[in-house]
Design an enzyme around this catalytic site. Structure first.
Site, short mmCIF file in Angstrom:
data_model
loop_
_atom_site.label_atom_id
_atom_site.label_comp_id
_atom_site.label_asym_id
_atom_site.label_seq_id
_atom_site.Cartn_x
_atom_site.Cartn_y
_atom_site.Cartn_z
N GLU A 29 -6.36 -7.72 -0.38
CA GLU A 29 -7.04 -7.37 0.86
C GLU A 29 -8.46 -6.92 0.55
OE1 GLU A 29 -5.32 -4.67 3.63
OE2 GLU A 29 -3.26 -5.40 3.32
N GLU A 34 0.78 -1.24 0.00
CA GLU A 34 0.00 0.00 0.00
C GLU A 34 0.82 1.30 0.00
OE1 GLU A 34 -4.07 -1.72 2.06
OE2 GLU A 34 -2.78 -0.42 3.26
#
EC number: 3.2.1.58
Length: 448
Positions: free
Chosen positions: A334, A232
């Site tokens: 995710e 991320e």
């Protein structure tokens, strides 16, 4: 898992390649296979596995997250009225305790939170992969870092052994960079965005190269089928050109040209729009074994929380169709069952929840949408809420299986219901078997 997604809107475009990349090898147990306009799949055993990745994240273990293991952080509480004095991340957790005490508490956590029986359960429930986050500080540190270092690696190795024993595959995920790549608490250091500062980049690269070299060795390739270069990175606030040219491309070159490995690398999408990466590290430019990891949640923005159930389902299905023509093989690395941000500290320590109007982050506040009372008590959930959660889970699974599959966040927590796959399964909110559908064809697909 992250908490500041309302920042994510900027796009950057760049294309560059390194000279003379190693040519693609023949298909083997660590190569991806694809046909035009068809879902790509993983070739585990020199033949099609016949199913997409269906995995779980081993969150909150080797990288602390307060909402996953709140007991570790509640030990610092001095009053019941606010979170003053409670460390917000692993950096400050270790800083507050000092190295010796932090080491003692973390070793106790690492030794108990996950056991081989968890991996046996994961396999028996039909999952085929685990994604294991780990921070750079497990392998290399800055001079002033307070982190406990050098011990996490043995637990990661043990977990890879557990996975192998239970016929599970592994992604090793570099979840935190020096200086932080996103400012999220799960990067190790909240409210910092200094990943690409030269000294931070050097330490992170040192850690990454160690991971690439070790876990791309022949002894691991039967189990470790991907290494995520960094989790991320917050593209809208980072210099994307610098990240590509000084971090991502050198990592690929190191893997292919220096250690000559055919390990798969995973690149998070950096919160860019679909197809952003279509002109970077592509097969047509001589790159291979590159996967894009998309993460999707609908709870970190008030407008998302206010959406109707049909709107939530529509967005989830768009996550699936959005990647159908992307140039790379893709996985949703995710996502979650959560439809609220009520779980304590899911937005980080001290911020409250948008859903019940308690959110405060500097000048940012929220307005009341609904109550968070008894959120983790399934007996307080209405039948409608249970149905909505199951619908949402199934829609996401169907969406992500339009391409390479999914890895849900996360397998277990100390107390959360919405973020805990074990609890969701126990309460019938997550399908068992994984292909079971109470609400089929929500994305106009068929259940396998």
């Amino acid at each position: 898992m992250l908490s500041l997604k309302t920042l994510l809107c900027t796009l950057l475009t760049v294309s560059s390649v390194i000279a003379n990349p190693v040519p693609a090898r023949d298909p083997s147990s660590i190569q991806f296979v694809h046909e035009e306009n068809k879902k790509r799949y993983y070739d585990y055993d020199n033949g099609a596995l016949g199913e997409p990745i269906r995995g779980v994240n081993i969150g909150g273990w080797l990288v602390l997250e307060p909402y996953i293991t709140p007991s570790l952080f509640e030990a610092f509480r001095t009053n019941d009225n606010n979170d003053d004095g409670i460390p917000v991340d692993e950096y400050h957790y270790c800083q507050y305790l000092g190295n010796d005490l932090a080491k003692s508490r973390l070793q106790s956590h690492w030794s108990t939170f996950y056991q081989e029986q968890d991996f046996a359960n994961i396999a028996s429930q039909g999952f085929n992969l685990v994604r294991i986050p780990i921070g750079y500080w497990a392998f290399a540190t800055l001079d002033n870092d307070p982190y406990v270092t050098g011990l996490q690696e043995s637990y990661l190795d043990q977990a890879i052994g557990w996975a192998r024993n239970n016929s599970l595959k592994v992604w090793v995920d570099l979840h935190g960079a020096a200086g932080s790549q996103n400012g999220f608490d799960n990067s190790g250091l909240r409210d910092s965005y200094e990943f690409l500062e030269d000294s931070n980049l050097a330490v992170t690269t040192k850690a990454l190269n160690y991971i690439l070299k070790k876990y791309s060795a022949e002894e691991y390739l039967d189990t470790v089928i991907g290494i995520e270069l960094i989790n991320e990175p917050l593209g809208p606030v980072l210099d994307m050109d610098k990240m590509k040219n000084d971090y991502l491309l050198p990592a690929y070159e190191y893997l292919r040209n220096t250690i000559e490995s055919n390990q798969i690398i995973i690149m998070h999408d950096a919160f860019q729009q679909f197809n952003y990466w279509d002109d970077f590290m592509t097969e047509t430019d001589g790159y291979w074994g590159v996967t894009i990891d998309h993460h999707h949640y609908q709870v970190f923005d008030s407008s998302q929380l206010e959406s109707s159930m049909d709107e939530h389902i529509q967005v989830a299905c768009q996550w699936g169709t959005g990647v159908l023509d992307e140039a790379h093989w893709t996985v949703c690395g995710e996502f979650a069952a959560a439809l609220t941000d009520c779980t304590k500290w899911v937005n980080s320590v001290g911020f409250g929840a948008r859903y019940d109007g308690s959110w405060v982050n500097g000048d940012e506040t929220s307005t009341y949408i609904g109550s968070c009372a008894n959120n983790d008590d399934i007996t307080s959930w209405s039948d409608q809420r249970k149905e909505n959660t199951r619908r949402y889970v199934e829609a996401q699974l169907d969406a992500f299986e339009m391409r390479g599959g999914w890895i849900i966040w996360c397998y277990k927590t100390e107390s959360s219901l919405e973020w805990d796959v074990q609890r969701l399964m126990y309460n019938g909110l997550f399908p068992q078997p994984l292909t079971d559908r109470q609400y089929p064809n929500q994305c106009n697909t068929t259940s396998s």
